[in-house]
Scaffold this motif. Structure first.
Motif, short mmCIF file in Angstrom:
data_model
loop_
_atom_site.label_atom_id
_atom_site.label_comp_id
_atom_site.label_asym_id
_atom_site.label_seq_id
_atom_site.Cartn_x
_atom_site.Cartn_y
_atom_site.Cartn_z
N LEU A 83 80.23 68.56 141.02
CA LEU A 83 79.06 68.24 141.83
C LEU A 83 78.39 69.49 142.40
O LEU A 83 77.17 69.59 142.42
N ASP A 86 75.72 71.88 140.27
CA ASP A 86 74.29 71.60 140.11
C ASP A 86 73.65 71.43 141.48
O ASP A 86 74.18 70.71 142.33
N ALA A 89 73.01 67.75 142.55
CA ALA A 89 74.27 67.05 142.80
C ALA A 89 74.97 67.60 144.03
O ALA A 89 75.63 66.86 144.77
N GLY A 123 74.42 61.76 135.98
CA GLY A 123 73.53 62.71 136.64
C GLY A 123 72.12 62.19 136.84
O GLY A 123 71.41 62.66 137.75
N VAL A 126 71.46 60.76 140.47
CA VAL A 126 71.63 61.59 141.67
C VAL A 126 70.54 61.32 142.70
O VAL A 126 70.82 61.12 143.88
#
Length: 254
Positions: A83, A86, A89, A123, A126
């Motif tokens: 997490l 990114d 994230a 993803g 998110v």
């Protein structure tokens, strides 16, 4: 010097500076007034309580991560590492842990963990999960109770006075509602700001009256708004474990 020794030394130093000295530390005229009343024992007491509060916050934040890892069939180390790699994230992770640290209800901690697990597993979710987290972070138990009440009457909606009555109980009166004693305003403002509830327009109200036969209350000194739970509000309630939403287009209340 151990942590305990350092804290004891701090208490000793501040205690010896009681009165005007402590007031100067607190700052300003108000500090001078309240500083004179502070004793070393009170400082030590607050220090212990503060340590417990911070410890509980860390535990709740950790619980969000632990539960999310279990839901995602992962381990906490992998989940966190993935997490924070990114930026988007990482924002989800930070928001979920912060909201969890400030939560006191287990259902809220589990809901936040679900958001985190969903963002970790996919993803593309998110951003949507972050929006849910931001909304959940604003909710105290009283907001959730009102949201659940609005879910039960979502076809007809509920007036602001009915929300006030729900919060105050049998002793609620229109006179109360028309003055500063109205409790519906602060609660509905939070729910409306997060798009969890919305005011019904006149067309919606006419349709609701036709379906239910329910009339709006007559409150002469104030425009009475009717509120309904939104689809997003129902989604947040589902995350909190209060309802189960059927995954059918025809089920959407909007």
């Amino acid at each position: 010097m151990t942590r305990s020794d350092r804290r004891s030394k701090a208490v000793e130093v501040v205690g010896s500076a009681a009165g005007a000295g402590v007031g100067a530390i607190l700052g300003g005229p108000v500090g001078g007034i309240i500083g004179a009343a502070i004793t070393p024992g009170t400082i030590e007491l607050v220090g212990r309580a503060w340590d417990e509060i911070v410890g509980a916050q860390r535990a709740n934040g950790a619980a969000v991560v632990q539960i999310a890892a279990e839901q995602a069939s992962s381990d906490p180390e992998t989940l966190v590492a993935e997490l924070i790699r990114d930026p988007a994230a990482a924002s989800l992770f930070k928001s979920a842990v912060q909201a969890g640290a400030n939560a006191v209800e287990e259902d809220k901690i589990r809901a936040l963990a679900t958001c985190l697990a969903n963002g970790f597993a996919d993803g593309t979710r998110v951003n949507s999960e972050l929006i849910i987290i931001k909304a959940l972070a604003e909710l105290d138990p009283v907001h959730v109770r009102v949201l659940a009440m609005l879910e039960k009457v979502r076809t007809a909606g509920a007036s602001a006075y009915r929300v006030h009555e729900f919060l105050v109980g049998p002793e609620a009166t229109p006179r109360q509602f028309l003055t500063s004693d109205d409790l519906s305003g602060p609660v509905l403002a939070v729910l409306e700001r997060q798009a969890l509830v919305a005011k019904m327009d006149e067309e919606d109200r006419v349709a609701a009256r036709a379906r239910t036969g329910q009339r709006d209350p007559v409150l002469r000194k104030r425009d009475e708004s009717i509120y309904r739970i939104t689809a997003f509000g129902r989604l947040c309630l589902e995350r909190l474990g209060h309802i189960q939403i059927k995954r059918l287009l025809s089920d959407s209340p909007d």
